[in-house]
Design a protein around this motif. Structure first.
Motif, PDB file in Angstrom:
ATOM      1  N   ALA A 129       1.053  -1.434  -0.295  1.00 20.25           N
ATOM      2  CA  ALA A 129       0.047  -0.002  -0.139  1.00 20.25           C
ATOM      3  C   ALA A 129       0.368   1.261  -0.021  1.00 20.25           C
ATOM      4  O   ALA A 129       0.654   2.755  -1.361  1.00 20.25           O
ATOM      5  CB  ALA A 129      -1.086   0.376   1.162  1.00 20.25           C
ATOM      6  N   SER A 157       4.558   1.318   0.948  1.00 20.99           N
ATOM      7  CA  SER A 157       5.705   1.321   0.365  1.00 20.99           C
ATOM      8  C   SER A 157       6.345   1.024  -1.169  1.00 20.99           C
ATOM      9  O   SER A 157       6.690  -0.427  -1.226  1.00 20.99           O
ATOM     10  CB  SER A 157       6.308  -0.096   1.125  1.00 20.99           C
ATOM     11  N   ILE A 200      -1.642 -14.522   8.672  1.00 23.74           N
ATOM     12  CA  ILE A 200      -1.007 -13.883   9.640  1.00 23.74           C
ATOM     13  C   ILE A 200      -1.809 -13.646  10.891  1.00 23.74           C
ATOM     14  O   ILE A 200      -2.692 -12.053  10.856  1.00 23.74           O
ATOM     15  CB  ILE A 200      -0.365 -13.121   9.135  1.00 23.74           C
ATOM     16  N   TYR A 239      -6.924  -4.301  18.650  1.00 18.14           N
ATOM     17  CA  TYR A 239      -5.451  -5.340  17.414  1.00 18.14           C
ATOM     18  C   TYR A 239      -5.811  -6.214  17.793  1.00 18.14           C
ATOM     19  O   TYR A 239      -5.914  -7.861  16.872  1.00 18.14           O
ATOM     20  CB  TYR A 239      -4.127  -4.391  17.834  1.00 18.14           C
ATOM     21  N   PRO A 269       2.461 -14.901  15.117  1.00 15.12           N
ATOM     22  CA  PRO A 269       3.116 -14.802  15.715  1.00 15.12           C
ATOM     23  C   PRO A 269       2.991 -13.768  17.345  1.00 15.12           C
ATOM     24  O   PRO A 269       2.354 -13.253  17.542  1.00 15.12           O
ATOM     25  CB  PRO A 269       3.934 -13.655  14.982  1.00 15.12           C
ATOM     26  N   ASN A 329       7.552  -4.060  14.531  1.00 15.22           N
ATOM     27  CA  ASN A 329       7.553  -4.036  16.428  1.00 15.22           C
ATOM     28  C   ASN A 329       9.079  -4.700  16.099  1.00 15.22           C
ATOM     29  O   ASN A 329       9.894  -5.386  16.685  1.00 15.22           O
ATOM     30  CB  ASN A 329       7.001  -5.363  17.287  1.00 15.22           C
TER      31      ASN A 329
HETATM   32  P1  NDP Z   1       5.870  -4.272   9.111  1.00 14.99           P
HETATM   33  O1  NDP Z   1       4.353  -3.145   9.715  1.00 14.99           O
HETATM   34  O2  NDP Z   1       6.823  -4.103   9.409  1.00 14.99           O
HETATM   35  O3  NDP Z   1       4.950  -4.650   7.152  1.00 14.99           O
HETATM   36  C1  NDP Z   1       3.701  -4.485   7.236  1.00 14.99           C
HETATM   37  C2  NDP Z   1       3.104  -5.220   5.558  1.00 14.99           C
HETATM   38  O4  NDP Z   1       1.907  -5.347   5.202  1.00 14.99           O
HETATM   39  C3  NDP Z   1       3.981  -4.340   4.895  1.00 14.99           C
HETATM   40  O5  NDP Z   1       4.550  -5.022   3.615  1.00 14.99           O
HETATM   41  C4  NDP Z   1       2.662  -3.533   4.230  1.00 14.99           C
HETATM   42  O6  NDP Z   1       2.768  -2.784   3.428  1.00 14.99           O
HETATM   43  C5  NDP Z   1       1.432  -4.368   4.696  1.00 14.99           C
HETATM   44  N1  NDP Z   1       0.196  -3.707   4.906  1.00 14.99           N
HETATM   45  C6  NDP Z   1       0.020  -2.666   6.170  1.00 14.99           C
HETATM   46  N2  NDP Z   1      -0.995  -1.904   5.673  1.00 14.99           N
HETATM   47  C7  NDP Z   1      -1.478  -2.108   4.441  1.00 14.99           C
HETATM   48  C8  NDP Z   1      -2.718  -2.096   3.340  1.00 14.99           C
HETATM   49  N3  NDP Z   1      -3.500  -1.189   3.813  1.00 14.99           N
HETATM   50  N4  NDP Z   1      -2.532  -2.876   2.289  1.00 14.99           N
HETATM   51  C9  NDP Z   1      -1.963  -3.671   1.630  1.00 14.99           C
HETATM   52  N5  NDP Z   1      -0.667  -3.919   2.311  1.00 14.99           N
HETATM   53  C10 NDP Z   1      -0.585  -3.190   3.643  1.00 14.99           C
HETATM   54  O7  NDP Z   1       4.373  -5.584  10.005  1.00 14.99           O
HETATM   55  P2  NDP Z   1       4.602  -7.266  10.257  1.00 14.99           P
HETATM   56  O8  NDP Z   1       5.579  -7.690   9.658  1.00 14.99           O
HETATM   57  O9  NDP Z   1       5.476  -6.803  11.723  1.00 14.99           O
HETATM   58  O10 NDP Z   1       3.305  -8.022  10.464  1.00 14.99           O
HETATM   59  C11 NDP Z   1       3.172  -8.149   9.272  1.00 14.99           C
HETATM   60  C12 NDP Z   1       1.964  -9.663  10.156  1.00 14.99           C
HETATM   61  O11 NDP Z   1       2.331  -9.980  11.091  1.00 14.99           O
HETATM   62  C13 NDP Z   1       0.665  -8.743  10.270  1.00 14.99           C
HETATM   63  O12 NDP Z   1      -0.466  -9.288  10.088  1.00 14.99           O
HETATM   64  C14 NDP Z   1       0.393  -8.110  12.003  1.00 14.99           C
HETATM   65  O13 NDP Z   1       0.181  -8.209  12.230  1.00 14.99           O
HETATM   66  C15 NDP Z   1       1.383  -9.522  12.495  1.00 14.99           C
HETATM   67  N6  NDP Z   1       2.244  -9.370  13.387  1.00 14.99           N
HETATM   68  C16 NDP Z   1       3.206  -9.114  13.382  1.00 14.99           C
HETATM   69  C17 NDP Z   1       4.111  -9.237  14.766  1.00 14.99           C
HETATM   70  C18 NDP Z   1       4.868  -8.418  15.124  1.00 14.99           C
HETATM   71  O14 NDP Z   1       5.756  -8.255  16.910  1.00 14.99           O
HETATM   72  N7  NDP Z   1       6.322  -8.090  14.133  1.00 14.99           N
HETATM   73  C19 NDP Z   1       3.324 -10.036  15.603  1.00 14.99           C
HETATM   74  C20 NDP Z   1       2.515 -10.539  15.987  1.00 14.99           C
HETATM   75  C21 NDP Z   1       1.082 -10.580  14.761  1.00 14.99           C
HETATM   76  P3  NDP Z   1       3.246  -1.179   2.783  1.00 14.99           P
HETATM   77  O15 NDP Z   1       4.038  -0.637   3.448  1.00 14.99           O
HETATM   78  O16 NDP Z   1       3.291  -1.005   0.969  1.00 14.99           O
HETATM   79  O17 NDP Z   1       1.987  -0.061   2.966  1.00 14.99           O
END
Ligand code: NDP
Length: 237
Positions: free
Chosen positions: A38, A40, A130, A146, A176, A184
């Motif tokens: 979205a 990045s 996820i 959340y 996770p 995070n």
């Molecule tokens: P990040 O914020 O590092 O990355 C999020 C990813 O999701 C990016 O690729 C982003 O793309 C994409 N994204 C976010 N919003 C949108 C949107 N509206 N439309 C399309 N793509 C979107 O998050 P994480 O990698 O840490 O998390 C990934 C998943 O894991 C999430 O569902 C999160 O809730 C879950 N999770 C994460 C944990 C953690 O500690 N990191 C723990 C537990 C669960 P872009 O930047 O292009 O918008």
């Protein structure tokens, strides 16, 4: 590794963090991978160039855009819904629009994407969402919106597992705990809150989550459905 040669995989939210690790894993195993992003664009283009995957701009907050993206992806062997956002803080102070947007991204998009993917998915298809260990456990204040969204995925997976089992499609949630991403970062202050509750006092790596996703998507997991798969360093233990 070529375990997914000839397989078609779509990762919603693949530009960064856990999603990018999932894209890399499937691409390394020979799959034809597409992913959405979205905000990045630069990271998405870089990842596409690195892996050979196809990047597409699709905001998961936009239901019709998500459905169209899944529909236009054709017959998917694997759908991974990774895109997710956090809204964190005192519920009395949070912007209600931000909470509603979170529900669109974290709950509505996974549901509509899963249903749309199942319309064309062949026998043996895999739907993997996820979630979060916060779907099971809210260990500190400020996480209610959340956690609510991640608990909702549990009901969705249990229900759709029964709906799609007659067609040989499995539906699972990967949950996770703290994973080192932009959301995070291991270097951030969050560790002071969660490490005391963890068996392993560290953040997980995105690649560790991708490994669990790959197993669920593979041939050994054909009898696994409607289930939550926690990978949290013992946070919920
Ligand atoms: P990040 O914020 O590092 O990355 C999020 C990813 O999701 C990016 O690729 C982003 O793309 C994409 N994204 C976010 N919003 C949108 C949107 N509206 N439309 C399309 N793509 C979107 O998050 P994480 O990698 O840490 O998390 C990934 C998943 O894991 C999430 O569902 C999160 O809730 C879950 N999770 C994460 C944990 C953690 O500690 N990191 C723990 C537990 C669960 P872009 O930047 O292009 O918008």
């Amino acid at each position: 590794m070529a375990g997914f040669q000839g397989r078609s995989v779509l990762v919603l939210g693949g530009s960064r963090g856990i999603g990018a690790a999932i894209v890399r894993r499937f691409a390394a195993e020979g799959a034809a991978v597409a992913f959405t992003y979205a905000g990045s664009q630069a990271a998405a283009e870089q990842l596409a160039a690195e892996t050979g995957a196809t990047a597409a701009l699709t905001d998961s907050a936009d239901r019709d855009a998500v459905i169209a993206r899944v529909r236009d992806s054709g017959a998917l062997d694997v759908l991974v819904v990774n895109a997710g956002v956090v809204v964190y803080g005192d519920p009395l102070e949070l912007d209600p629009d931000a909470v509603d947007r979170l529900i669109r991204i974290n709950v509505a998009a996974p549901y509509h994407a899963a249903v749309e993917a199942a319309r064309r998915m062949p026998e043996g298809g895999r739907i993997i969402v996820i979630g979060s260990v916060n779907g099971d456990r809210s260990a500190f204040p400020g996480i209610a919106a959340y956690a609510m969204s991640k608990s909702a995925l549990q009901g969705m997976a249990r229900g759709l597992a029964r709906d799609f089992a007659p067609r040989g499609i499995t539906v699972n949630v990967v949950q996770p705990g703290p994973i080192d991403t932009d959301m995070n970062p291991a270097a951030g202050g969050f560790k002071d809150l969660v490490y005391p509750a963890m068996a392993f006092k560290r953040h997980g790596r995105p690649e560790e989550v991708a490994g669990m996703v790959a197993w669920l998507a593979g041939p050994e997991a054909g009898f696994v459905t409607g289930a939550m798969h926690t990978i949290d360093g013992g946070f919920a233990a």
